[in-house]
Write an enzyme that holds these catalytic residues in place. Structure first.
Site, PDB file in Angstrom:
ATOM      1  N   LYS A 173     -98.065 -45.860  18.427  1.00  0.00           N
ATOM      2  CA  LYS A 173     -98.722 -45.061  17.379  1.00  0.00           C
ATOM      3  C   LYS A 173     -97.612 -44.435  16.539  1.00  0.00           C
ATOM      4  O   LYS A 173     -97.020 -43.437  16.924  1.00  0.00           O
ATOM      5  CB  LYS A 173     -99.567 -43.976  18.044  1.00  0.00           C
ATOM      6  N   GLY A 226     -91.374 -35.991  19.187  1.00  0.00           N
ATOM      7  CA  GLY A 226     -92.016 -35.206  18.139  1.00  0.00           C
ATOM      8  C   GLY A 226     -91.816 -33.728  18.417  1.00  0.00           C
ATOM      9  O   GLY A 226     -90.879 -33.333  19.119  1.00  0.00           O
ATOM     10  N   THR A 230     -96.708 -30.313  20.036  1.00  0.00           N
ATOM     11  CA  THR A 230     -97.430 -31.568  20.302  1.00  0.00           C
ATOM     12  C   THR A 230     -97.100 -32.065  21.710  1.00  0.00           C
ATOM     13  O   THR A 230     -97.992 -32.513  22.447  1.00  0.00           O
ATOM     14  CB  THR A 230     -97.031 -32.659  19.282  1.00  0.00           C
ATOM     15  N   GLU A 248     -89.504 -36.174  24.153  1.00  0.00           N
ATOM     16  CA  GLU A 248     -88.308 -35.801  23.384  1.00  0.00           C
ATOM     17  C   GLU A 248     -88.787 -34.888  22.274  1.00  0.00           C
ATOM     18  O   GLU A 248     -89.559 -35.323  21.415  1.00  0.00           O
ATOM     19  CB  GLU A 248     -87.636 -37.038  22.776  1.00  0.00           C
ATOM     20  N   CYS A 282     -83.738 -33.858  14.676  1.00  0.00           N
ATOM     21  CA  CYS A 282     -83.878 -32.966  15.834  1.00  0.00           C
ATOM     22  C   CYS A 282     -82.519 -32.458  16.299  1.00  0.00           C
ATOM     23  O   CYS A 282     -82.414 -31.384  16.881  1.00  0.00           O
ATOM     24  CB  CYS A 282     -84.579 -33.711  16.964  1.00  0.00           C
TER      25      CYS A 282
END
Ligand code: NAD
Length: 491
Positions: A173, A226, A230, A248, A282
């Site tokens: 996804k 993400g 979430t 992660e 990130c």
């Protein structure tokens, strides 16, 4: 309008519900395509296809699977320019960056894990003369993969490659905000002749297709990259289903410059750490700590460097910094600049949209100028919360102990950089930093074999090299009792 389709069982298909999302070009603010707003029905079709493909794919020798992945890597390389352009348009990142970082890395991910799986091995334990134990590692089945928008193809392939190489089939996804290269990847899979159902890509929102994938009872492993919020939602759904989960997540990474550092190098690398990909990485070094003795000199040069960065049309080769991913994200970043002002921060450069907003087609794009903020306490919100934009704080420090306390003083623990020419200090500080990766005199220098991931609220589990192959395989121990020699054997 460019229409993106799901990739299920080897076919490119629209969402079963008929729902679509807009795909917006961040540099222009205009809708330029349509993305399937898939739901549980599409996920179910993809899982069924992946289940059908699993027995044959998982039994192929690793070398055979590697051949498919290598062929896919070749196609990615051959299509590099088209993919880079698509990634730049979809995310707002400079074309030059997509060409030099995102797309080559996607090909490297596939090559790396194709060969890593061939060399993957498992353990054996000899229990004296009583037994021999050996560990089988078998693919888990249908792996669910969920990826973010900041490095869309780079991070999607970082998960797909080890999952497929170790014999799983995959339902992926991609992010709904930058789905184009995942769609192009599906087309390349078809050209490569990847067997139907081995890789399936279902597009849509997190709350729709993403949630359906995470809660699907026949998807035993979820690999997610993400945001931390979430990740926490995914963990709460996956835990009672006893799924294997790799998370992660976010970062608020310290970048520490000691007075004995090579100043030119530290300034140049810290600029990259703060502003590459508009700071939407990130691993971005968003908290810069500089030893007091060199603070003023460093900051003067750092701010001058930030001012020189060209903010503009991502497709223009001269652009250093493009647009942020969405209007909502741009507003979130601008909101943090207000918080910084309220918390008493001094804006040394930037602080809002760029003075000269890129003209012409980029008039309505989501741009924020590279921003440097001084004078904020390490405990301020701006120094603790992930902003994920072109915003960096600068703070002077006096001692190793002081800076290590500040560096470790957030809920995150993804990456840290430190700059020093003192070898002993480098090892000492690296050892004490609470972060999954420590870079000494560098940033984003990656070796795909090393464990990659975060401590605290930055992650659960590790990716990279054998860590990823272990995640996507189930260990099974076989214990064989050593049968004592029978009299006939002795004869
Ligand atoms: P996000 O968490 O909003 O979305 C990531 C993915 O999860 C998207 O595909 C989204 O559709 C999906 N999703 C959202 N809600 C879901 C749900 N309830 N169930 C299942 N899937 C769901 O993150 P983002 O905004 O796309 O990316 C930015 C974040 O990613 C930042 O926090 C950044 O630090 C983090 N990130 C971490 C790493 C790392 O390696 N640690 C790398 C890149 C980005």
């Amino acid at each position: 309008m460019r229409e993106i389709l799901n990739f299920i069982d080897g076919g490119l298909v629209p969402p079963l519900s008929g729902g679509w999302l807009d795909n917006v070009e961040p540099a222009t603010g205009r809708v330029y395509g349509m993305v399937p707003d898939s739901d549980a029905q599409d996920v179910e079709a993809a899982v069924r296809a992946a289940e059908r493909a699993f027995p044959t794919w998982s039994r192929l020798p690793a070398e055979e699977r590697a051949r498919f992945l290598m062929a896919l890597a070749d196609r990615i390389e051959a299509a590099r320019e088209d993919l880079a352009r698509a990634e730049s348009i979809d995310t707002g990142k400079p074309l030059a960056l997509a060409r030099s970082l995102d797309i080559p890395r996607a090909a490297s991910n596939l090559r790396f894990f194709a060969t890593a799986a061939i060399h993957f091995h498992s353990e054996s334990h000899s229990t004296g003369d009583r037994a021999l134990n050996y560990t089988l590692r078998r693919p888990r089945g249908v792996a669910g993969v969920i990826a973010p928008w900041n490095l869309p193809l780079y991070l999607l392939t970082w998960k797909i490659a080890p999952a497929l190489a170790s014999g799983n089939t995959v339902v992926a996804k991609p992010t709904e905000l930058a789905p184009m290269t995942a769609f192009l990847l599906a087309q390349l899979c078809r050209e490569t002749g990847l067997p139907n159902g081995v890789l399936n890509i279902v597009h849509g929102r997190g709350a729709g297709a993403g949630a359906a994938l995470v809660s699907h009872p026949r998807v035993p492993a979820i690999s997610f990259t993400g945001g931390t919020v979430t990740g926490s939602a995914i963990a709460s759904v996956a835990a009672p289903l006893f799924k294997k989960v790799a998370l992660e997540m976010g970062g608020k990474n310290p970048n520490i410059v000691f007075a004995d550092a090579d100043l030119d190098h530290a300034v140049a690398t810290s600029l990259k750490a703060a502003f590459t990909n508009q700071g939407e990485i990130c691993l971005a070094g968003s908290r810069l700590f500089v030893e007091e003795r060199i603070f003023e000199t460093f900051v003067e040069r750092f701010v001058a460097g930030a001012r020189r960065l060209v903010v503009g049309d991502p497709l223009d080769e001269r652009t250093d910094q493009g647009a942020l991913i969405s209007a909502a994200h741009r507003d979130k970043v601008l909101g943090y600049l207000d918080v910084a002002r309220q918390e008493g921060g001094r804006i040394l450069c930037g602080g809002g949209p760029p003075d000269s907003i890129p003209s012409g087609r980029c008039r309505d794009g989501f741009f924020v100028a590279p921003t440097v903020i001084a004078g904020l306490p390490p405990t301020s919100r701006v120094n603790r919360e992930e902003i994920f934009g072109p915003v960096v704080t600068v703070t002077p420090f006096k001692s190793e102990d002081e800076v290590i306390g500040w560096a470790n003083g957030t809920e995150y623990g993804l990456a840290a950089s430190l700059f020093t020419t003192h070898l002993g200090r480098a090892h000492r500080v690296a050892e004490r930093l609470a972060s999954g990766t420590v870079w000494v005199n560098c940033w984003l220098l990656r070796d795909l074999r090393v464990p990659f991931g975060g401590m605290k609220r930055s992650g659960v589990g590790r990716e990279g090299g054998e860590e990823a192959l272990r995640f996507f395989t189930e260990p099974k121990n076989v214990c064989v009792q050593m049968v004592p020699d029978s009299p006939t054997d002795k004869a």
